[in-house]
Scaffold this motif. Structure first.
Motif, PDB file in Angstrom:
ATOM      1  N   ALA A  71      -6.511  -1.314  15.791  1.00  0.00           N
ATOM      2  CA  ALA A  71      -7.861  -1.446  16.337  1.00  0.00           C
ATOM      3  C   ALA A  71      -8.411  -2.853  16.121  1.00  0.00           C
ATOM      4  O   ALA A  71      -9.124  -3.390  16.983  1.00  0.00           O
ATOM      5  CB  ALA A  71      -8.785  -0.418  15.689  1.00  0.00           C
ATOM      6  N   ALA A  72      -8.071  -3.476  14.982  1.00  0.00           N
ATOM      7  CA  ALA A  72      -8.554  -4.829  14.712  1.00  0.00           C
ATOM      8  C   ALA A  72      -8.025  -5.820  15.744  1.00  0.00           C
ATOM      9  O   ALA A  72      -8.728  -6.767  16.134  1.00  0.00           O
ATOM     10  CB  ALA A  72      -8.139  -5.256  13.308  1.00  0.00           C
ATOM     11  N   ILE A  73      -6.815  -5.612  16.211  1.00  0.00           N
ATOM     12  CA  ILE A  73      -6.236  -6.477  17.244  1.00  0.00           C
ATOM     13  C   ILE A  73      -6.875  -6.201  18.605  1.00  0.00           C
ATOM     14  O   ILE A  73      -7.164  -7.120  19.384  1.00  0.00           O
ATOM     15  CB  ILE A  73      -4.709  -6.259  17.336  1.00  0.00           C
ATOM     16  N   LEU A  74      -7.110  -4.916  18.900  1.00  0.00           N
ATOM     17  CA  LEU A  74      -7.552  -4.508  20.233  1.00  0.00           C
ATOM     18  C   LEU A  74      -9.060  -4.624  20.453  1.00  0.00           C
ATOM     19  O   LEU A  74      -9.526  -4.644  21.603  1.00  0.00           O
ATOM     20  CB  LEU A  74      -7.122  -3.062  20.499  1.00  0.00           C
ATOM     21  N   TYR A 101      11.762  -1.071  21.729  1.00  0.00           N
ATOM     22  CA  TYR A 101      11.658  -2.121  20.722  1.00  0.00           C
ATOM     23  C   TYR A 101      10.769  -1.601  19.586  1.00  0.00           C
ATOM     24  O   TYR A 101       9.611  -1.235  19.833  1.00  0.00           O
ATOM     25  CB  TYR A 101      11.068  -3.394  21.322  1.00  0.00           C
ATOM     26  N   LEU A 102      11.298  -1.548  18.384  1.00  0.00           N
ATOM     27  CA  LEU A 102      10.542  -1.030  17.248  1.00  0.00           C
ATOM     28  C   LEU A 102       9.752  -2.153  16.587  1.00  0.00           C
ATOM     29  O   LEU A 102      10.278  -3.241  16.337  1.00  0.00           O
ATOM     30  CB  LEU A 102      11.484  -0.396  16.223  1.00  0.00           C
ATOM     31  N   ALA A 103       8.489  -1.874  16.261  1.00  0.00           N
ATOM     32  CA  ALA A 103       7.644  -2.921  15.695  1.00  0.00           C
ATOM     33  C   ALA A 103       6.504  -2.306  14.889  1.00  0.00           C
ATOM     34  O   ALA A 103       6.301  -1.086  14.884  1.00  0.00           O
ATOM     35  CB  ALA A 103       7.081  -3.801  16.810  1.00  0.00           C
ATOM     36  N   SER A 104       5.758  -3.169  14.226  1.00  0.00           N
ATOM     37  CA  SER A 104       4.588  -2.746  13.462  1.00  0.00           C
ATOM     38  C   SER A 104       3.419  -2.463  14.405  1.00  0.00           C
ATOM     39  O   SER A 104       3.426  -2.886  15.567  1.00  0.00           O
ATOM     40  CB  SER A 104       4.185  -3.847  12.487  1.00  0.00           C
ATOM     41  N   PRO A 105       2.372  -1.779  13.916  1.00  0.00           N
ATOM     42  CA  PRO A 105       1.194  -1.542  14.763  1.00  0.00           C
ATOM     43  C   PRO A 105       0.552  -2.832  15.268  1.00  0.00           C
ATOM     44  O   PRO A 105       0.049  -2.871  16.389  1.00  0.00           O
ATOM     45  CB  PRO A 105       0.251  -0.776  13.827  1.00  0.00           C
ATOM     46  N   GLU A 106       0.577  -3.888  14.455  1.00  0.00           N
ATOM     47  CA  GLU A 106      -0.057  -5.128  14.885  1.00  0.00           C
ATOM     48  C   GLU A 106       0.749  -5.852  15.957  1.00  0.00           C
ATOM     49  O   GLU A 106       0.184  -6.375  16.915  1.00  0.00           O
ATOM     50  CB  GLU A 106      -0.295  -6.023  13.661  1.00  0.00           C
ATOM     51  N   VAL A 107       2.055  -5.857  15.820  1.00  0.00           N
ATOM     52  CA  VAL A 107       2.895  -6.427  16.882  1.00  0.00           C
ATOM     53  C   VAL A 107       2.748  -5.595  18.150  1.00  0.00           C
ATOM     54  O   VAL A 107       2.645  -6.131  19.259  1.00  0.00           O
ATOM     55  CB  VAL A 107       4.375  -6.503  16.452  1.00  0.00           C
ATOM     56  N   ALA A 108       2.716  -4.265  17.990  1.00  0.00           N
ATOM     57  CA  ALA A 108       2.573  -3.377  19.147  1.00  0.00           C
ATOM     58  C   ALA A 108       1.253  -3.619  19.859  1.00  0.00           C
ATOM     59  O   ALA A 108       1.200  -3.714  21.096  1.00  0.00           O
ATOM     60  CB  ALA A 108       2.684  -1.929  18.711  1.00  0.00           C
ATOM     61  N   ASN A 116       4.322   5.236  11.531  1.00  0.00           N
ATOM     62  CA  ASN A 116       3.138   4.373  11.580  1.00  0.00           C
ATOM     63  C   ASN A 116       1.953   5.026  12.265  1.00  0.00           C
ATOM     64  O   ASN A 116       1.298   4.417  13.121  1.00  0.00           O
ATOM     65  CB  ASN A 116       3.471   3.055  12.289  1.00  0.00           C
ATOM     66  N   GLY A 117       1.645   6.254  11.890  1.00  0.00           N
ATOM     67  CA  GLY A 117       0.495   6.928  12.465  1.00  0.00           C
ATOM     68  C   GLY A 117      -0.601   7.193  11.447  1.00  0.00           C
ATOM     69  O   GLY A 117      -1.470   8.036  11.651  1.00  0.00           O
ATOM     70  N   ARG A 118      -0.556   6.448  10.322  1.00  0.00           N
ATOM     71  CA  ARG A 118      -1.522   6.670   9.254  1.00  0.00           C
ATOM     72  C   ARG A 118      -2.794   5.846   9.478  1.00  0.00           C
ATOM     73  O   ARG A 118      -2.879   5.033  10.374  1.00  0.00           O
ATOM     74  CB  ARG A 118      -0.876   6.367   7.900  1.00  0.00           C
ATOM     75  N   MET A 119      -3.778   6.083   8.615  1.00  0.00           N
ATOM     76  CA  MET A 119      -5.097   5.496   8.856  1.00  0.00           C
ATOM     77  C   MET A 119      -5.049   3.974   8.843  1.00  0.00           C
ATOM     78  O   MET A 119      -5.684   3.307   9.685  1.00  0.00           O
ATOM     79  CB  MET A 119      -6.091   6.005   7.796  1.00  0.00           C
ATOM     80  N   SER A 120      -4.306   3.387   7.929  1.00  0.00           N
ATOM     81  CA  SER A 120      -4.229   1.928   7.891  1.00  0.00           C
ATOM     82  C   SER A 120      -3.591   1.385   9.166  1.00  0.00           C
ATOM     83  O   SER A 120      -3.954   0.293   9.639  1.00  0.00           O
ATOM     84  CB  SER A 120      -3.440   1.466   6.666  1.00  0.00           C
ATOM     85  N   ASP A 121      -2.645   2.129   9.739  1.00  0.00           N
ATOM     86  CA  ASP A 121      -2.020   1.704  10.991  1.00  0.00           C
ATOM     87  C   ASP A 121      -3.029   1.701  12.130  1.00  0.00           C
ATOM     88  O   ASP A 121      -3.040   0.798  12.978  1.00  0.00           O
ATOM     89  CB  ASP A 121      -0.852   2.635  11.340  1.00  0.00           C
ATOM     90  N   THR A 155       0.833  -1.194   0.000  1.00  0.00           N
ATOM     91  CA  THR A 155       0.000   0.000   0.000  1.00  0.00           C
ATOM     92  C   THR A 155       0.872   1.249   0.000  1.00  0.00           C
ATOM     93  O   THR A 155       2.079   1.182   0.241  1.00  0.00           O
ATOM     94  CB  THR A 155      -0.910   0.026   1.233  1.00  0.00           C
ATOM     95  N   MET A 156       0.266   2.391  -0.231  1.00  0.00           N
ATOM     96  CA  MET A 156       1.019   3.638  -0.141  1.00  0.00           C
ATOM     97  C   MET A 156       1.538   3.840   1.278  1.00  0.00           C
ATOM     98  O   MET A 156       2.655   4.326   1.478  1.00  0.00           O
ATOM     99  CB  MET A 156       0.150   4.821  -0.559  1.00  0.00           C
TER     100      MET A 156
END
Length: 426
Positions: free
Chosen positions: A315-318, A400-407, A305-310, A206-207
């Motif tokens: 939110a999908a995880i939480l 520790y740096l990670a993706s939104p889903e790992v976070a 990683n503060g964009r809408m897809s992030d 994605t963009m």
């Protein structure tokens, strides 16, 4: 001898038919950007050079690092760039509460787009390469000169070609890809080089993935990162920069690269960078095979990683769950538009009900300025771009740096966790 994408953009902005790696050139600039830390330092230097900026449409000052103002000094800094912006009649007059994090707001508002030559007094200005532009970070003296003259000197960089193949798995994002790459080549693996991404794997990114990847090119020492312009890029610009006269530059078939590195996206696993370097990369499988790394804090946001897809991925995880009782979580959308969209889509409700603080756009937590500063011994999983010693607080805190889903998965578990095991809505 052919030219790379970056070399072609620089040649065009220098008024030259061709350039070669190592050549010193002076380029005309399309955007000159600074923030509330770097901008105030550049203003006294600018005053020695000029009374007026070279182009009121092309100078952008964004209050985002210490805003909302955390103390008197930060309030003065924000006031200084706000007053200068009004004095100069800058077209893009940015005020806290009406903008956001610089590398989120400039693409969103269509200020940056394909083919441009952009400098910013922030090292992550390389973000804009996702749009097929040349963007790079510079110091305050160069910013002052850029504001005054609209020009900057560059040494034409060599390049590394990264050939991206196949498609990433569900929980592998642009963040995992760039952490994997930096782990592979090292934090100086692309020193003063252009990281140029090609290959059929790009179509699956994605963009937002591309913004993330280019954002962290500097963490490999690169001068810039850049993607070719494709249908996704054009669609993004039609939405955010309609009517803008963008230019598409493509690398020559005989362009010279220092090396070519193939990356099979299908083989990349969710990846985490351990303290204290973005290149200290470990896969989630390696992490799961060792002792659990308990955490105190999670930050989801930043220019990385503060964009809408992030926001949607986190939110999908939480959704429908509660963060671990010993973990504090901050979610920070990159712009006011994203903040509002989170509210309209019900994501803000998900974050708050899960036990997160849902905060206004700011760089504060990422760089230890305010909101989320850590004390001695604390550990944080962050979706930001740097985990240097003392970056987010005490020198004995760990990032520790990670993706939104790992976070998000880690926020629920209380330790660095695999989102494949936690799951979320598809």
């Amino acid at each position: 001898m052919g030219m790379t994408m970056t070399q072609k953009i620089l040649a065009a902005h220098a008024g030259l038919d061709t350039v070669a790696a190592g050549q010193l050139i002076e380029c005309n600039l399309d955007v000159v950007m600074a923030n509330d830390i770097t901008g105030p330092m550049a203003l006294p230097i600018f005053r020695q050079m000029a009374d007026k900026v070279f182009d009121k449409d092309k100078v952008v000052l964004v209050p985002d690092h210490f805003t909302p103002n955390k103390d008197i000094k930060s309030a003065q800094n924000a006031r200084d760039i706000q007053d200068f912006s009004r004095e100069q009649g800058l077209t893009h007059h940015m005020v806290q509460g009406k903008c956001g994090v610089e590398h989120g707001i400039l693409p969103e508002q269509g200020i940056v787009y394909a083919g441009q030559c952009i400098i910013g007094a922030d090292s992550h200005t390389c973000t804009y390469g996702a749009l097929g532009a040349f963007g790079t970070g510079v110091g305050t003296t160069d910013i002052a000169r850029g504001m005054a003259t609209g020009q900057a000197w560059f040494k034409v960089p060599t390049a590394i070609k990264f050939v991206l193949k196949n498609k990433p798995s569900r929980y592998v994002t642009g963040k995992d890809i760039i952490l994997h790459i930096i782990g592979k080549i090292g934090v100086d693996g692309a020193l003063y080089q252009s990281m140029e991404f090609v290959g059929d794997g790009i179509a699956s990114l994605t963009m937002d993935d591309r913004f993330t990847i280019c954002n962290m090119a500097i963490e490999a020492g690169a001068k810039n990162g850049i993607f070719p312009v494709d249908d996704q890029t054009i669609a993004y610009m039609e939405e955010h920069a309609p009517g803008k006269d963008y230019q598409i530059f493509t690398a020559d078939d005989d362009a010279v690269y220092e090396q070519t590195i193939e990356i099979d996206l299908a083989e990349i696993r969710p990846t985490v960078a351990f303290p204290h370097l973005p290149g200290n990369a470990h896969t989630i499988d390696e992490i799961e095979a060792s002792e659990k790394i308990m955490i105190d804090q999670v930050v989801i946001g930043s220019c990385t990683n503060g964009r809408m897809s992030d926001m949607r991925k986190a939110a999908a995880i939480l959704k429908g769950k509660t963060v671990h009782p010993e973990v504090r979580v901050m979610v920070i959308p990159a712009t006011q538009k994203i903040f509002l969209q989170c509210m309209e889509e019900g994501l803000a409700k998900i974050f708050v009900e899960a036990g997160c603080a849902f905060n206004t756009p700011s760089c504060g937590a990422c760089m230890g300025g305010h909101m989320g500063v850590m004390c001695k011994g604390e550990k944080c999983v962050s979706t930001s771009n740097r985990n240097f010693v003392g970056r987010m607080g005490d020198v004995e805190s760990l990032i520790y740096l990670a993706s939104p889903e790992v976070a998000a998965a880690s926020a629920l578990a209380g330790y660095i966790a695999n989102p494949e095991k936690i799951g979320g809505e598809k």
